[in-house]
Write a protein that holds these residues in place. Structure first.
Motif: not given
Length: 483
Positions: A225-238
């Protein structure tokens, strides 16, 4: 005052450095003297196994993202491409270990080296254009936590638990075959109510079996789920992708339990729970070792000599209980490591610190010492003969242990209205405390009490060897526990 130079032996020649030996000489006992006993763990808990599992996670994430078509231009891979990607994992050998080490020497980052290692192989699969998809939206801990979970799970399920189960079965078999072998108990080191050897071994079978069931019920958790568990990078890309579902199905597809709420790291609570259960199994097994050692010391067990083996370098008669002593030491070391891991891994400063990184590299060592101990206990038990004659002789000189039975029968008789049953405990204490009572004196005492004929007959027929209550029947509980 003498100097070191003056007191040093002049005849000691210069020594060749052992650290430069080829092949390398092991620093630790598990990779040296005891390697054969712990070698199966290398497949799951070594550094090489960790890297192979990292590659496994990265490859499966790559395949999963394509299958879910999370980005424009992505489509499910062909069966040939999937097979080729998974071959990277299957073909991970000594040459691959060396190649990965060369890459890491440049990156100075183990997970980044894994990413580049996989990237080198995509062109041959017609996937060069998807190189940016390797390690997509991942922090290192997305890969590490899953790689460790897979490795620990496979080590526990495939190596440690089967060895532990086999040992529990061995102890159970001993309990069943000795269920009616009468034995004097010793509470506080003193003669006490007799039992049977089988019942005492059944106690350990039951205790160890319960801990083994707890270990088998372990949930091996994982997250991505990413660098701090927030899916931040994931959501920014898709932004339209259902990233929680993508994460959950991926983790569950690895055969793990999804953890939906984490920081940068998976919190490792499941590891602490598992290590506490394994440590408790270790400690119960340690208790068995000390009991068996003590029974050997008083002659209840005879050790079967190993042909050609030496017990003492100076005393030819000795057969030392070294398997149990070795097991005690290794169980203590294992517990120390498992306790430290459990205490350390549940704490991380804010969203991430690196204490877990170094700690987790000792998981294999912790399990290795436990596995070595299990092996030694099994071998030690296999070289024991039950000395029934010694146990019988011990019982025969301890008739005073029947004092408990007699005073309890006197209490029952008093309740039933039989006269002369006053102060039963005190009367037996006066008879038995501080000195031995033989068969004749004990039976004469019973005859003088004025018990009912039925009670007197029961006590007259009782001996230390038959005063075992339901001990032999209780062994049936471990027969019912068989799995």
């Amino acid at each position: 005052m003498s100097t070191m130079a003056e007191t040093s032996p002049a005849s000691v020649p210069s020594r060749r450095p052992l650290a430069q030996a080829d092949p390398p000489i092991a620093l630790g006992a598990l990779d040296g003297r005891y390697r054969p006993a712990v070698a199966p763990l290398v497949e799951h808990l070594s550094e090489a196994a960790l890297n192979r599992n990292r590659i496994h996670v990265e490859v499966e994430w790559f395949i999963h993202l394509c299958a879910r078509q999370v980005l424009p231009g992505l489509s499910p891979l062909s069966s040939e491409q999937i097979e080729g990607l998974r071959r990277i994992v299957a073909d991970f050998d000594a040459a691959a270990v060396a190649e990965l080490a060369e890459i890491e020497a440049v990156t100075v980052h183990d997970v980044k080296a894994v990413e580049y290692f996989i990237g080198r192989r995509l062109a041959d699969l017609g996937l060069e254009h998807l190189k940016p998809l390797v390690h997509f939206a991942c922090t290192s801990e997305d890969i590490n936590n899953l790689a460790y979970a897979v490795g620990v799970r496979d080590a526990v399920v495939g190596v440690w638990a089967p060895a532990a189960q086999e040992l529990v079965g061995q102890i159970r078999n001993m309990a069943e075959t000795s269920s009616q072998v009468s034995m004097l108990s010793r509470t506080h080191g003193q003669p006490a109510t007799p039992t049977t050897l089988g019942k005492e071994l059944a106690v350990f079978t039951h205790r160890l079996g319960r801990q083994l069931e707890r270990v088998r019920a372990t949930q091996f958790l994982g997250k991505i789920n990413g660098a701090t568990g927030t899916y931040a990078a994931h959501v920014s890309a898709a932004p339209t992708a259902d990233w929680q579902d993508i994460s959950r199905t991926f983790v569950e597809g690895l055969g793990l339990t999804w953890n939906p709420l984490t920081t940068q790291i998976e919190s490792h609570d499941w590891q602490a729970e598992l290590y506490a259960d394994v440590a408790r199994f270790n400690r119960i097994l340690h208790n068995l070792c000390t009991d068996i050692w003590s029974y050997i010391s008083i002659g209840f067990f005879r050790q079967v000599p190993v042909a050609g083996a030496t017990g003492s370098s100076t005393m030819p008669h000795k057969v030392n209980p070294i398997r149990f002593e070795n097991a005690e030491a290794n169980l203590e070391i294992s517990c120390s490591l498992l306790d430290t891991l459990g205490a350390t891994l549940v704490t991380s400063r804010w969203q991430r610190d690196l204490t877990d990184s170094s700690s987790q590299r000792n998981i294999g060592t912790a399990f290795g010492h436990s596995l070595l101990a299990i092996s030694n206990v099994a071998k030690g038990l296999d070289r024991l003969d039950v000395a029934e004659d010694v146990m019988a002789a011990d019982l025969e000189v301890n008739w005073e242990v029947l004092g408990e039975a007699i005073q309890t029968v006197m209490r029952a008789e008093a309740i039933a209205g039989t006269a002369g049953m006053d102060d039963p405990y005190e009367r037996l204490k006066e008879l038995t405390r501080g000195h031995r009572v033989d068969k004749q004196r004990m039976q004469a005492f019973v005859a003088e009490l004025g018990l009912s004929p039925e009670a007197e007959q029961r006590l007259a027929e009782l001996t230390p060897a038959t005063y075992t209550g339901l001990a032999s029947t209780l062994v049936g509980h471990v027969r019912a526990d068989k799995s």
